[in-house]
Design a protein around this motif. Structure first.
Motif, PDB file in Angstrom:
ATOM      1  N   HIS A 116       0.944  -1.136   0.026  1.00 61.70           N
ATOM      2  CA  HIS A 116       0.065   0.043   0.154  1.00 61.70           C
ATOM      3  C   HIS A 116       0.951   1.267   0.113  1.00 61.70           C
ATOM      4  O   HIS A 116       2.020   1.190   0.545  1.00 61.70           O
ATOM      5  CB  HIS A 116      -0.960   0.071   1.393  1.00 61.70           C
ATOM      6  CG  HIS A 116      -1.982  -1.011   1.150  1.00 61.70           C
ATOM      7  ND1 HIS A 116      -2.968  -1.179   0.350  1.00 61.70           N
ATOM      8  CD2 HIS A 116      -2.009  -2.118   1.949  1.00 61.70           C
ATOM      9  CE1 HIS A 116      -3.762  -2.217   0.603  1.00 61.70           C
ATOM     10  NE2 HIS A 116      -3.016  -2.894   1.578  1.00 61.70           N
ATOM     11  N   HIS A 122      -1.429   6.950  -1.394  1.00 59.65           N
ATOM     12  CA  HIS A 122      -2.593   6.968  -1.929  1.00 59.65           C
ATOM     13  C   HIS A 122      -3.749   6.309  -1.095  1.00 59.65           C
ATOM     14  O   HIS A 122      -4.992   6.574  -1.351  1.00 59.65           O
ATOM     15  CB  HIS A 122      -2.508   7.003  -3.293  1.00 59.65           C
ATOM     16  CG  HIS A 122      -1.909   7.812  -4.330  1.00 59.65           C
ATOM     17  ND1 HIS A 122      -1.866   9.321  -4.269  1.00 59.65           N
ATOM     18  CD2 HIS A 122      -0.379   7.746  -4.787  1.00 59.65           C
ATOM     19  CE1 HIS A 122      -0.928   9.789  -4.887  1.00 59.65           C
ATOM     20  NE2 HIS A 122      -0.042   8.730  -5.318  1.00 59.65           N
ATOM     21  N   ASP A 123      -3.056   4.938  -0.643  1.00 58.19           N
ATOM     22  CA  ASP A 123      -4.242   4.089   0.204  1.00 58.19           C
ATOM     23  C   ASP A 123      -4.455   4.881   1.635  1.00 58.19           C
ATOM     24  O   ASP A 123      -5.404   5.038   2.157  1.00 58.19           O
ATOM     25  CB  ASP A 123      -3.804   2.891   0.468  1.00 58.19           C
ATOM     26  CG  ASP A 123      -3.608   2.327  -0.942  1.00 58.19           C
ATOM     27  OD1 ASP A 123      -4.570   2.583  -1.965  1.00 58.19           O
ATOM     28  OD2 ASP A 123      -2.456   1.597  -1.443  1.00 58.19           O
ATOM     29  N   TYR A 124      -3.357   5.432   2.104  1.00 56.77           N
ATOM     30  CA  TYR A 124      -3.476   5.736   3.542  1.00 56.77           C
ATOM     31  C   TYR A 124      -3.956   7.302   3.779  1.00 56.77           C
ATOM     32  O   TYR A 124      -4.637   7.808   4.736  1.00 56.77           O
ATOM     33  CB  TYR A 124      -2.183   5.688   4.287  1.00 56.77           C
ATOM     34  CG  TYR A 124      -1.913   4.147   4.713  1.00 56.77           C
ATOM     35  CD1 TYR A 124      -2.434   3.888   5.811  1.00 56.77           C
ATOM     36  CD2 TYR A 124      -1.340   3.555   3.890  1.00 56.77           C
ATOM     37  CE1 TYR A 124      -2.206   2.659   6.129  1.00 56.77           C
ATOM     38  CE2 TYR A 124      -0.862   2.146   4.212  1.00 56.77           C
ATOM     39  CZ  TYR A 124      -1.492   1.521   5.322  1.00 56.77           C
ATOM     40  OH  TYR A 124      -1.391   0.304   5.521  1.00 56.77           O
ATOM     41  N   ARG A 184     -14.706   3.795   0.472  1.00 58.71           N
ATOM     42  CA  ARG A 184     -13.332   4.019   0.937  1.00 58.71           C
ATOM     43  C   ARG A 184     -12.663   5.434   0.664  1.00 58.71           C
ATOM     44  O   ARG A 184     -11.440   5.478   0.588  1.00 58.71           O
ATOM     45  CB  ARG A 184     -12.390   2.711   0.536  1.00 58.71           C
ATOM     46  CG  ARG A 184     -13.188   1.338   1.038  1.00 58.71           C
ATOM     47  CD  ARG A 184     -12.236   0.330   0.498  1.00 58.71           C
ATOM     48  NE  ARG A 184     -12.614  -0.996   1.018  1.00 58.71           N
ATOM     49  CZ  ARG A 184     -12.485  -2.051   0.742  1.00 58.71           C
ATOM     50  NH1 ARG A 184     -11.418  -2.130   0.010  1.00 58.71           N
ATOM     51  NH2 ARG A 184     -13.229  -3.091   0.764  1.00 58.71           N
ATOM     52  N   SER A 196      -9.591   5.002  -1.435  1.00 60.21           N
ATOM     53  CA  SER A 196      -8.417   4.042  -0.927  1.00 60.21           C
ATOM     54  C   SER A 196      -8.697   2.615  -1.095  1.00 60.21           C
ATOM     55  O   SER A 196      -9.922   2.063  -1.290  1.00 60.21           O
ATOM     56  CB  SER A 196      -8.394   4.385   0.477  1.00 60.21           C
ATOM     57  OG  SER A 196      -7.496   3.375   1.396  1.00 60.21           O
ATOM     58  N   ARG A 197      -7.737   1.838  -1.397  1.00 53.73           N
ATOM     59  CA  ARG A 197      -7.932   0.333  -1.511  1.00 53.73           C
ATOM     60  C   ARG A 197      -8.016  -0.401  -0.096  1.00 53.73           C
ATOM     61  O   ARG A 197      -8.079  -1.653   0.009  1.00 53.73           O
ATOM     62  CB  ARG A 197      -6.634  -0.310  -2.090  1.00 53.73           C
ATOM     63  CG  ARG A 197      -6.290   0.166  -3.637  1.00 53.73           C
ATOM     64  CD  ARG A 197      -5.246  -0.513  -4.086  1.00 53.73           C
ATOM     65  NE  ARG A 197      -3.985   0.014  -3.430  1.00 53.73           N
ATOM     66  CZ  ARG A 197      -2.939  -0.347  -3.638  1.00 53.73           C
ATOM     67  NH1 ARG A 197      -2.679  -1.706  -4.647  1.00 53.73           N
ATOM     68  NH2 ARG A 197      -1.802   0.032  -3.108  1.00 53.73           N
ATOM     69  N   ALA A 222      -8.024   0.500   7.295  1.00 51.89           N
ATOM     70  CA  ALA A 222      -8.002   1.858   7.412  1.00 51.89           C
ATOM     71  C   ALA A 222      -8.090   2.359   8.994  1.00 51.89           C
ATOM     72  O   ALA A 222      -7.724   3.339   9.489  1.00 51.89           O
ATOM     73  CB  ALA A 222      -9.160   2.634   6.510  1.00 51.89           C
TER      74      ALA A 222
END
Length: 156
Positions: free
Chosen positions: A81, A84-86, A121, A124-125, A131
């Motif tokens: 990750h 861009h995910d966090y 989300r 986000s992934r 998360a």
């Protein structure tokens, strides 16, 4: 300006060097070699302080910049990750803190989870379970920055 501090090595360091050089030059003119030494030390201190404040004020990342600097070193970070995910999780934590911050994280969690999932989300992934620690980290950081102790976890 953000509440959560970020590191500004370049801005602080550059201003410290400039301040030290200017202080040394002024000190040398006013009091010779001893004045140069004292002026250099004072100039470095003042320059570093001013540089850090200016860099913090110009940093457009707001509170997210604090998390961007540290997210990969957090125990909840998962390889594969990226920022861009966090980032959506931290942003979500900061934004929901403004809305629900009078309650504890635990009391708000079901609402937070529902909105996270309902809003896909926020790009986000990360699932809610992935998360959640980042969202809670944002809440705890705001509690600390604002000096609120009532939301800290209860001792077991």
């Amino acid at each position: 300006m953000s509440i959560l501090r970020k590191d500004h090595v370049v801005g602080t360091g550059g201003a410290a060097l400039a301040g030290g050089a200017a202080g040394a030059a002024i000190g040398a003119v006013v009091a010779g070699p001893p004045g140069m030494a004292v002026g250099g030390v004072v100039g470095v201190a003042l320059g570093a302080t001013a540089g850090d404040r200016i860099a913090e004020a110009r940093d457009r990342r707001e509170n997210l910049g604090h998390f961007e600097q540290i997210y990969q070193s957090m125990p909840y970070y998962r390889a594969g990750h990226d920022w861009h995910d966090y980032a959506p999780a931290y942003r979500y934590g900061l934004e929901t803190y403004e809305k629900y911050g009078t309650q504890s994280f635990a009391d708000s969690e079901s609402s937070l989870q529902g909105a996270w999932e309902a809003n896909a989300r926020f790009g986000s992934r990360l699932s809610w379970l992935e998360a959640r620690p980042a969202v809670e980290h944002a809440w705890r950081s705001m509690d600390e920055a604002l000096g609120k102790a009532e939301h800290e976890p209860r001792p077991r």
